[in-house]
Design a protein around this motif. Structure first.
Motif, PDB file in Angstrom:
ATOM      1  N   LEU A 130      -5.258  18.727   5.557  1.00  0.00           N
ATOM      2  CA  LEU A 130      -3.953  18.615   6.202  1.00  0.00           C
ATOM      3  C   LEU A 130      -2.833  18.723   5.169  1.00  0.00           C
ATOM      4  CD1 LEU A 130      -2.080  18.069   8.561  1.00  0.00           C
ATOM      5  CD2 LEU A 130      -2.622  15.633   8.376  1.00  0.00           C
ATOM      6  N   SER A 131      -3.011  18.068   4.024  1.00  0.00           N
ATOM      7  CA  SER A 131      -2.002  18.125   2.960  1.00  0.00           C
ATOM      8  C   SER A 131      -1.854  19.550   2.440  1.00  0.00           C
ATOM      9  CB  SER A 131      -2.386  17.190   1.816  1.00  0.00           C
ATOM     10  OG  SER A 131      -2.487  15.857   2.259  1.00  0.00           O
ATOM     11  N   ALA A 132      -2.974  20.229   2.217  1.00  0.00           N
ATOM     12  CA  ALA A 132      -2.935  21.594   1.691  1.00  0.00           C
ATOM     13  C   ALA A 132      -2.262  22.543   2.679  1.00  0.00           C
ATOM     14  CB  ALA A 132      -4.350  22.072   1.379  1.00  0.00           C
ATOM     15  N   ALA A 133      -2.617  22.442   3.952  1.00  0.00           N
ATOM     16  CA  ALA A 133      -2.028  23.314   4.968  1.00  0.00           C
ATOM     17  C   ALA A 133      -0.523  23.089   5.071  1.00  0.00           C
ATOM     18  CB  ALA A 133      -2.703  23.082   6.317  1.00  0.00           C
ATOM     19  N   ALA A 134      -0.099  21.823   5.009  1.00  0.00           N
ATOM     20  CA  ALA A 134       1.323  21.507   5.120  1.00  0.00           C
ATOM     21  C   ALA A 134       2.104  21.991   3.904  1.00  0.00           C
ATOM     22  CB  ALA A 134       1.508  20.000   5.296  1.00  0.00           C
ATOM     23  N   CYS A 135       1.564  21.761   2.709  1.00  0.00           N
ATOM     24  CA  CYS A 135       2.273  22.172   1.488  1.00  0.00           C
ATOM     25  C   CYS A 135       2.406  23.692   1.408  1.00  0.00           C
ATOM     26  CB  CYS A 135       1.555  21.622   0.257  1.00  0.00           C
ATOM     27  SG  CYS A 135       1.717  19.821   0.081  1.00  0.00           S
ATOM     28  N   ALA A 136       1.378  24.417   1.875  1.00  0.00           N
ATOM     29  CA  ALA A 136       1.462  25.877   1.899  1.00  0.00           C
ATOM     30  C   ALA A 136       2.564  26.339   2.850  1.00  0.00           C
ATOM     31  CB  ALA A 136       0.117  26.470   2.309  1.00  0.00           C
ATOM     32  N   ARG A 137       2.738  25.637   3.963  1.00  0.00           N
ATOM     33  CA  ARG A 137       3.784  26.001   4.932  1.00  0.00           C
ATOM     34  C   ARG A 137       5.181  25.682   4.403  1.00  0.00           C
ATOM     35  NH1 ARG A 137       1.947  26.409  10.567  1.00  0.00           N
ATOM     36  NH2 ARG A 137       3.978  25.659  11.238  1.00  0.00           N
ATOM     37  N   LEU A 138       5.293  24.657   3.550  1.00  0.00           N
ATOM     38  CA  LEU A 138       6.604  24.257   3.041  1.00  0.00           C
ATOM     39  C   LEU A 138       7.026  25.040   1.801  1.00  0.00           C
ATOM     40  CD1 LEU A 138       6.657  20.362   3.466  1.00  0.00           C
ATOM     41  CD2 LEU A 138       8.106  22.044   4.618  1.00  0.00           C
ATOM     42  N   ARG A 139       6.079  25.671   1.107  1.00  0.00           N
ATOM     43  CA  ARG A 139       6.427  26.367  -0.128  1.00  0.00           C
ATOM     44  C   ARG A 139       7.545  27.400   0.056  1.00  0.00           C
ATOM     45  NH1 ARG A 139       8.581  28.321  -3.594  1.00  0.00           N
ATOM     46  NH2 ARG A 139       7.829  29.189  -5.570  1.00  0.00           N
ATOM     47  N   PRO A 140       7.564  28.211   1.138  1.00  0.00           N
ATOM     48  CA  PRO A 140       8.652  29.189   1.302  1.00  0.00           C
ATOM     49  C   PRO A 140      10.040  28.559   1.418  1.00  0.00           C
ATOM     50  CG  PRO A 140       6.787  29.779   2.683  1.00  0.00           C
ATOM     51  CD  PRO A 140       6.515  28.406   2.160  1.00  0.00           C
TER      52      PRO A 140
END
Length: 256
Positions: free
Chosen positions: A55-65
Motif C-alpha cells: 500500500l505504501s509503495a503504490a501510494a508513493c508511486a502515485r504521489l511522485r508526479p
C-alpha cells in the motif's frame, strides 16, 4: 518545533483502492485491489511484499508526479507502518523454523523495508525511514520529514501512515507529498506542539467514516487536503491533533 511546509499532493488509500471509492469499498468489505497489492512500479523488483509495504509503495508511486521538477536525489520517504511488515515477517520466521528458508534471506523482511520499497516504487533516492510501532502516526512522520528538510537533506518528502489488520485482509493509509517551502496559492501545513482543540472530522458519512477513523484517525488530514487540491478551492483552515506523536502534536491547515 514550529515549521510550515507546502503541500504538493495528498492521498488516502486502502487495500481496496485509492480515494473515496477505495474507502467505500473497504467499508463495504469488497474485493482487494491487485494493483495495490502488487504495485506495477515494483514489477520485477521484489519477490515478496506484505500488504502494508504494498500500500505504501503504490501510494508513493502515485504521489511522485506531484513533485515534478524536484530531483529524485532530493526526495525522501518516511512511513509510519504501525505493526510494520508483520505479515511477511511472521511468514518468513515460520519458514525458517520449518527449515524451508535460510536466515540469511532475512533482508527482505526487515522493518525498514516498508519505506525502502516505497522509495523503489517512487524512484526516489533521498533519505528513507520506516517507523514501526502501534503508536507511530502521521504526526511523527511529518516531524521527521520537516527535520530532514530543515537540515538540508531533502527538498521534498513523501510521508505516510499505514494501518493493516494482522490478517492482511483490510487496511488503510494516509499519504502526503510535502515541500520545504509553501507554494503560493496552495495548501500549507503549520506544525506545532500544543493541543488546543478537537481534531477535524473525516468528511465521510455514516458507518464508513466511523470504521475508517477507528483504524486510522489521521485519514482526515490527507482527505481534506486531497479534496482542496482536486476542487482547486482554497482549503478551509482546520486543526488536526496527533496525541501520540513524539515530534509534532498539532497540524494547522492553512493557505500559503
Amino acid at each position: 518545533m514550529i515549521a510550515t511546509l507546502g503541500v504538493a499532493g495528498a492521498l488516502t488509500g486502502t487495500l481496496h483502492g485509492f480515494g473515496p471509492d477505495g474507502l467505500a469499498a473497504m467499508a463495504a468489505g469488497g474485493a482487494l485491489d491487485r494493483s495495490v497489492l502488487r504495485p506495477p512500479a515494483l514489477k520485477g523488483k521484489v519477490l515478496e511484499i506484505d500488504p502494508a509495504t504494498a500500500l505504501s509503495a503504490a501510494a508513493c508511486a502515485r504521489l511522485r508526479p506531484c513533485l515534478d521538477g524536484v530531483s529524485n536525489l532530493r526526495i525522501g520517504i518516511v512511513i509510519a507502518s504501525r505493526i510494520g511488515n508483520y505479515q511477511i515477517l511472521n511468514s518468513f520466521s515460520g519458514k525458517v523454523r520449518r527449515g524451508s528458508r535460510s536466515p540469511v534471506q532475512f533482508s527482505g523482511s526487515g522493518y525498514n523495508v516498508c519505506a525502502g520499497v516505497a522509495a523503489m516504487a517512487a524512484g526516489v533516492n533521498g533519505p528513507s525511514l520506516a517507523l514501526a510501532g502501534r503508536s507511530a502516526n502521521l504526526g511523527d512522520a511529518l516531524g521527521i520529514a520537516a527535520f530532514d528538510m530543515m537540515r538540508g537533506d531533502a527538498d521534498a518528502m513523501i510521508i505516510g501512515a499505514v494501518a493493516v489488520e494482522e490478517s492482511g485482509k483490510g487496511g488503510a493509509g494516509a499519504f502526503l507529498a510535502v515541500t520545504a517551502r509553501p507554494m503560493a496559492g496552495r495548501p500549507a501545513l503549520r506544525l506545532g506542539a500544543a493541543l488546543e482543540s478537537e481534531p477535524a472530522p473525516l468528511p465521510l458519512p455514516g458507518s464508513a467514516a466511523a470504521l475508517l477513523l477507528a483504524r486510522l484517525p489521521e485519514l482526515a488530514l490527507p482527505f481534506a487536503l486531497a479534496s482542496a487540491l482536486e476542487d482547486g478551492a482554497s482549503p478551509r483552515p482546520a486543526r488536526f491533533d496527533f496525541p501520540d506523536a513524539a515530534a509534532v502534536r498539532r497540524v494547522d491547515l492553512t493557505q500559503a
